[in-house]
Design a protein around this motif. Structure first.
Motif, PDB file in Angstrom:
ATOM      1  N   GLY A  30       0.786  -1.220   0.000  1.00 45.76           N
ATOM      2  CA  GLY A  30       0.000   0.000   0.000  1.00 45.76           C
ATOM      3  C   GLY A  30       0.822   1.275   0.000  1.00 45.76           C
ATOM      4  O   GLY A  30       2.052   1.261   0.040  1.00 45.76           O
ATOM      5  N   GLY A  31       0.088   2.396  -0.041  1.00 46.00           N
ATOM      6  CA  GLY A  31       0.715   3.708   0.023  1.00 46.00           C
ATOM      7  C   GLY A  31       1.073   4.295  -1.314  1.00 46.00           C
ATOM      8  O   GLY A  31       1.770   5.323  -1.368  1.00 46.00           O
ATOM      9  N   HIS A  32       0.620   3.687  -2.414  1.00 46.36           N
ATOM     10  CA  HIS A  32       0.951   4.192  -3.749  1.00 46.36           C
ATOM     11  C   HIS A  32      -0.298   4.785  -4.392  1.00 46.36           C
ATOM     12  O   HIS A  32      -1.308   4.094  -4.539  1.00 46.36           O
ATOM     13  N   PRO A  33      -0.255   6.063  -4.780  1.00 49.59           N
ATOM     14  CA  PRO A  33      -1.428   6.661  -5.436  1.00 49.59           C
ATOM     15  C   PRO A  33      -1.687   6.013  -6.795  1.00 49.59           C
ATOM     16  O   PRO A  33      -0.772   5.527  -7.461  1.00 49.59           O
ATOM     17  N   ALA A 267     -11.476   3.415  -3.966  1.00 50.30           N
ATOM     18  CA  ALA A 267     -10.044   3.092  -4.042  1.00 50.30           C
ATOM     19  C   ALA A 267      -9.225   4.332  -4.374  1.00 50.30           C
ATOM     20  O   ALA A 267      -8.136   4.544  -3.813  1.00 50.30           O
ATOM     21  N   THR A 271      -6.574   6.466  -1.561  1.00 49.68           N
ATOM     22  CA  THR A 271      -5.166   6.611  -1.942  1.00 49.68           C
ATOM     23  C   THR A 271      -4.833   8.021  -2.429  1.00 49.68           C
ATOM     24  O   THR A 271      -3.741   8.257  -2.935  1.00 49.68           O
ATOM     25  N   ARG A 272      -5.790   8.953  -2.279  1.00 47.22           N
ATOM     26  CA  ARG A 272      -5.586  10.366  -2.684  1.00 47.22           C
ATOM     27  C   ARG A 272      -5.113  10.421  -4.139  1.00 47.22           C
ATOM     28  O   ARG A 272      -4.081  11.025  -4.454  1.00 47.22           O
ATOM     29  N   SER A 273      -5.917   9.825  -5.033  1.00 45.44           N
ATOM     30  CA  SER A 273      -5.494   9.618  -6.412  1.00 45.44           C
ATOM     31  C   SER A 273      -6.264  10.486  -7.397  1.00 45.44           C
ATOM     32  O   SER A 273      -7.284  11.097  -7.069  1.00 45.44           O
ATOM     33  N   LEU A 407      -4.761  -1.011  -0.258  1.00 45.59           N
ATOM     34  CA  LEU A 407      -4.137  -0.007  -1.129  1.00 45.59           C
ATOM     35  C   LEU A 407      -3.603   1.182  -0.348  1.00 45.59           C
ATOM     36  O   LEU A 407      -2.664   1.849  -0.782  1.00 45.59           O
ATOM     37  N   ALA A 408      -4.221   1.448   0.820  1.00 49.05           N
ATOM     38  CA  ALA A 408      -3.798   2.599   1.627  1.00 49.05           C
ATOM     39  C   ALA A 408      -2.897   2.216   2.789  1.00 49.05           C
ATOM     40  O   ALA A 408      -2.238   3.074   3.376  1.00 49.05           O
ATOM     41  N   ASN A 410       0.106   0.875   5.174  1.00 45.63           N
ATOM     42  CA  ASN A 410       1.564   0.800   5.123  1.00 45.63           C
ATOM     43  C   ASN A 410       1.994  -0.664   5.096  1.00 45.63           C
ATOM     44  O   ASN A 410       1.487  -1.490   5.853  1.00 45.63           O
ATOM     45  N   ALA A 437      -1.145   0.373  -9.021  1.00 50.31           N
ATOM     46  CA  ALA A 437      -1.103  -0.281  -7.710  1.00 50.31           C
ATOM     47  C   ALA A 437      -0.017  -1.348  -7.692  1.00 50.31           C
ATOM     48  O   ALA A 437       0.285  -1.972  -8.711  1.00 50.31           O
TER      49      ALA A 437
END
Length: 464
Positions: A30-33, A267, A271-273, A407-408, A410, A437
């Motif tokens: 996780g942690g990837h926009p 999603a 993830t602030r995408s 996805l979010a 750590n 992702a």
């Protein structure tokens, strides 16, 4: 492993799905926009009931935009067991029910797929007799078929349930159902669809009051109308059907899946995408879009059939109560719980549609969420972040919620229970992979404990 063709409309490989994917797991770092465009597949809940609806027609049915799902495969097997010809070419199904050879659906298939029970309506309308095992599906609570049975009885059918089998027949010389006025105690989607299909070939007028208003009900009505049925009022609480003697061949395209679209919106939000979704019908997503905006997520309509989600500066708490359409959809409750788990403040989620649909809360807590459940209500206190952990999907939308949370989170999240996910999402892992992702599907025994993939072989991402 056999080769696969690339679907030019999506860029994703076609695949033959295994009925059971529990031997594999999803690993998510996780942690990837996310970024880019995702193509939304045809609606699962439309595809299944429209496949059942082809039993009403004695000619060829050409169904487009059919998602690649385990449930669709199972429904195809149910139809084949009845003597129906079912052929697939990409996202197109060619179905011919001109020669139905059996009125009895196989127990081992119907008990795995609740939607297959809805075929009792068209089978009874075509043949005057039907034998249907009581249905199965996700364990999200009791979903009795009494509304279906009472409606068919009102239309003149004799119905008995013995040893887990629903036996129905139409007495009389012509064995045709009769039009009737039917009131549903609750606006059940399945009962509305079953009875609407049965009524298309019945003698006289049928009125269904307190009918379900979901877009998938409207899609089924439009499908039947295109075959020559006379239906008015679909999408309202009163549906009127004037029976006709027969229906004709059809070429029909299924609507986009609003739940898949909503899942990708969540999603992107968690993830602030910045992602673009199409095709969609924004009117089908009004409660989802409204709630996301309340939480702080910017969403704009880029075109009549597309939505763009932008990164949220801040996620804030919100209360949710699931309701029949046009209320907030129960199928989006679990993914939203994952999103609210990292929103600022306290949220309350009240599940009013199914009584056993909050089991994902304990799995989200394994990822570091702070969720308490009492009855059908979940109290969600937002936390700053989630942390990867092994989790198990307990039903279709619960599995999707764990993907969203992973996805979010750590670190690495490992998700089991993929047989549920593959029932309702068309290659979700591959679509997320295309959006950037870090996600991989592997055999359970081959899951890598540490290393995130830099490139992923699509052959490893869908079971075949």
């Amino acid at each position: 492993m056999e080769g696969r063709l690339i679907n030019p409309s999506s860029g994703l490989p076609d695949a033959k799905l295994s009925p059971v994917a529990d031997s594999s797991v999803l690993q998510i770092w996780g942690g990837h926009p996310l970024h880019g465009h995702v193509r939304i597949s045809g609606a699962k809940n439309s595809a299944l009931v429209i496949m059942a609806g082809t039993l009403l027609c004695s000619g060829d049915c050409h169904i487009r935009n059919v998602p690649l799902l385990v449930d669709v495969d199972r429904m195809g097997q149910v139809l084949s067991a009845l003597g129906v010809s079912v052929q697939r070419n990409g996202d197109i199904l060619d179905i011919n029910a001109s020669n139905i050879t059996s009125s009895k659906a196989p127990y081992e298939l119907v008990t795995q797929l609740r939607a297959s029970f809805f075929a009792i309506g068209p089978i009874l309308a075509r043949l005057g007799v039907a034998q249907m095992p009581l249905p199965g599906g996700c364990a999200i609570g009791a979903r009795p078929v009494d509304l279906h049975v009472r409606g068919l009885q009102a239309m003149g059918a004799e119905v008995q349930i013995e040893h887990g089998i629903c036996n129905a027949y139409v007495p009389g010389k012509n064995r045709r159902l009769k039009g009737a006025k039917i009131y549903l105690d609750i606006p059940s989607v399945g009962a509305t669809e079953t009875l609407m299909m049965a009524a298309t070939l019945a003698e006289g007028e049928t009125i269904i009051e307190n009918a379900a208003r979901e877009p998938e009900v409207v899609d089924l009505a439009n499908f039947c109308i295109a075959m020559g049925a006379k239906i008015q009022g679909a999408g309202t609480s009163t549906i009127t059907i004037d029976g006709v003697p027969k229906l004709h061949s059809i070429d029909y395209t299924i609507i986009p899946d609003r739940i898949e679209a909503g899942t990708f919106l969540v999603a992107g939000a968690i993830t602030r995408s910045d992602i673009l979704l199409s095709p969609v019908v924004p009117e089908h997503l009004v409660p989802v879009i409204a709630k996301l905006r309340e939480i702080g997520v910017p969403i704009v309509e880029e075109a009549p059939d597309s939505l763009r989600l932008l990164p949220a500066e801040r996620l804030v708490a919100a209360d949710i109560e699931t309701m029949p359409h046009p209320g907030f959809p129960t199928d989006m409750q679990a993914p939203f719980m994952a999103l609210l788990a990292i929103a600022e403040g306290d949220s309350l989620i009240n599940e009013t549609v199914f009584e056993n649909r909050l089991r994902h809360a304990s799995e989200l807590n394994r990822l570091g969420a702070d969720i308490r459940v009492k009855g059908n209500t979940a109290f969600v206190r937002g936390v700053p972040l989630l942390s990867g952990a092994p989790v198990i999907g307990t039903d279709l939308r619960a599995a999707a919620a764990l993907v969203v949370a992973g996805l979010a989170a750590n670190g690495k999240t490992t998700i089991q229970g993929l047989r549920y996910l593959d029932r309702g999402y068309d290659r979700l892992d591959l679509k997320l992979l295309e959006l950037g992702a870090k996600i991989q599907r592997l055999p359970a025994a081959g899951a890598d404990p540490e290393v995130a993939p830099t490139t992923i072989n699509p052959e490893a991402s869908i079971s075949s």
